[in-house]
Design an enzyme around this catalytic site. Sequence first.
Site, mmCIF file in Angstrom:
data_model
loop_
_atom_site.group_PDB
_atom_site.id
_atom_site.type_symbol
_atom_site.label_atom_id
_atom_site.label_comp_id
_atom_site.label_asym_id
_atom_site.label_seq_id
_atom_site.Cartn_x
_atom_site.Cartn_y
_atom_site.Cartn_z
ATOM 1 N N SER A 15 0.847 -1.171 0.054
ATOM 2 C CA SER A 15 -0.033 0.087 -0.022
ATOM 3 C C SER A 15 0.982 1.343 -0.441
ATOM 4 C CB SER A 15 -0.895 0.039 1.174
ATOM 5 O OG SER A 15 -0.203 -0.165 2.400
ATOM 6 N N ILE A 18 8.209 0.573 -0.832
ATOM 7 C CA ILE A 18 8.881 -0.066 -1.752
ATOM 8 C C ILE A 18 7.854 -1.249 -2.393
ATOM 9 C CG2 ILE A 18 10.488 -2.235 -2.050
ATOM 10 C CD1 ILE A 18 12.271 -0.917 0.099
ATOM 11 N N ASP A 64 -3.174 -9.654 7.457
ATOM 12 C CA ASP A 64 -1.927 -9.502 8.530
ATOM 13 C C ASP A 64 -0.935 -10.686 8.016
ATOM 14 O OD1 ASP A 64 -0.148 -9.678 10.367
ATOM 15 O OD2 ASP A 64 -1.567 -9.328 11.968
ATOM 16 N N VAL A 65 0.203 -10.380 7.621
ATOM 17 C CA VAL A 65 1.363 -11.349 6.801
ATOM 18 C C VAL A 65 1.526 -12.421 8.127
ATOM 19 C CG1 VAL A 65 1.800 -10.194 4.822
ATOM 20 C CG2 VAL A 65 3.195 -10.041 7.198
ATOM 21 N N ASN A 91 7.944 -8.439 0.838
ATOM 22 C CA ASN A 91 8.281 -7.065 1.039
ATOM 23 C C ASN A 91 7.699 -6.605 2.483
ATOM 24 O OD1 ASN A 91 8.922 -3.942 0.467
ATOM 25 N ND2 ASN A 91 7.064 -3.987 0.895
ATOM 26 N N SER A 144 17.578 -6.684 3.720
ATOM 27 C CA SER A 144 18.058 -5.281 3.845
ATOM 28 C C SER A 144 19.615 -5.328 4.173
ATOM 29 C CB SER A 144 17.387 -4.773 5.314
ATOM 30 O OG SER A 144 17.929 -3.674 5.788
ATOM 31 N N GLN A 154 18.038 -1.397 16.389
ATOM 32 C CA GLN A 154 17.274 -2.497 15.377
ATOM 33 C C GLN A 154 17.581 -3.941 15.918
ATOM 34 O OE1 GLN A 154 19.338 -0.368 12.080
ATOM 35 N NE2 GLN A 154 17.180 -0.480 11.067
ATOM 36 N N TYR A 157 15.134 -6.121 14.635
ATOM 37 C CA TYR A 157 14.835 -6.074 13.310
ATOM 38 C C TYR A 157 15.901 -6.694 12.456
ATOM 39 C CZ TYR A 157 14.549 -3.503 8.847
ATOM 40 O OH TYR A 157 14.444 -3.323 7.289
ATOM 41 N N LYS A 161 16.139 -9.808 9.196
ATOM 42 C CA LYS A 161 16.429 -9.495 7.837
ATOM 43 C C LYS A 161 17.394 -10.411 7.436
ATOM 44 C CE LYS A 161 13.461 -6.351 6.487
ATOM 45 N NZ LYS A 161 12.479 -6.791 5.511
ATOM 46 N N THR A 189 19.408 2.558 2.815
ATOM 47 C CA THR A 189 18.489 3.499 3.415
ATOM 48 C C THR A 189 17.562 4.034 2.450
ATOM 49 O OG1 THR A 189 20.050 4.110 5.134
ATOM 50 C CG2 THR A 189 17.965 5.578 4.811
ATOM 51 N N ASN A 195 11.258 4.599 7.992
ATOM 52 C CA ASN A 195 12.072 5.466 8.591
ATOM 53 C C ASN A 195 12.139 7.084 8.728
ATOM 54 O OD1 ASN A 195 12.866 6.143 5.971
ATOM 55 N ND2 ASN A 195 14.308 4.536 5.679
#
Length: 254
Positions: A15, A18, A64-65, A91, A144, A154, A157, A161, A189, A195
């Site tokens: 939506s 990327i 919701d993935v 993604n 990433s 992170q 996170y 990735k 980035t 971000n």
Amino acid sequence: MRLLEGKTLLVTGASAGIGRAAAIGAAAAGASVAINYSRDDAGAEACVAEIERAGGKAIAVKGDVSLPETAGEFVARAVEAFGKVDVMVNNAGICPFHAFLDMPVETLERTMRVNLHGAYFMVQAAARQMVAQGHGGSIIAVSSISALVGGEYQTHYTPTKAGVHSLMQSTAIALGKHGIRCNSLLPGTILTDINKDDLADPEKREYMEGRVPLGRLGQPEDMVGPIVFLASDMAAYVTGAALLVDGGMFVNLQ
């Protein structure tokens, strides 16, 4: 060049950012596109409308993935609309920046469920459909640069990735015999909703721009060419690979 003419491409988290750029770019390259999104109805509708205005075909499927049933429904809806699945672009992801020592359990677990579990479910559902079809396919995971480097805020996170990239390496082996290629994209980035708050600080943004040899931060559209390439038959002998799309940030140590 309509490198994806006749192909059906699915992209999660589309939506905005990327995913949205990938969906619109794939449609411009000739693909029929199914997009997944979790909350932003208006953004998803606008993405589909832009594709259709340009003469393409697209559907949006909300879900919701992090829930395994979402992946099966997404693939089924795409097959219902377009008859097959040729490409899956995983993604969808979140990165709620937070310090390590007081990381809330729910923040860690939600990030893991969306970024890593969600990728697993989507890739598995797409692969099952591709195997049943019998004519191969392409799976692309948006990992990433954070799969290769750390980040103070992170710690929840970056492991996801790295895991997504590892998933592509392993599925490349598991699915190669079915003619299914699995590859990772490692953006640097890229200016997205993830971000925008972090980069609202002018000093932080200037520092990050200074780290990039090409002299600018990325835009979502910078990801379109690499995605279309990996989705297309031009990449017919590319699997288990990782492509940095970072303006040279990773190599700029000194």
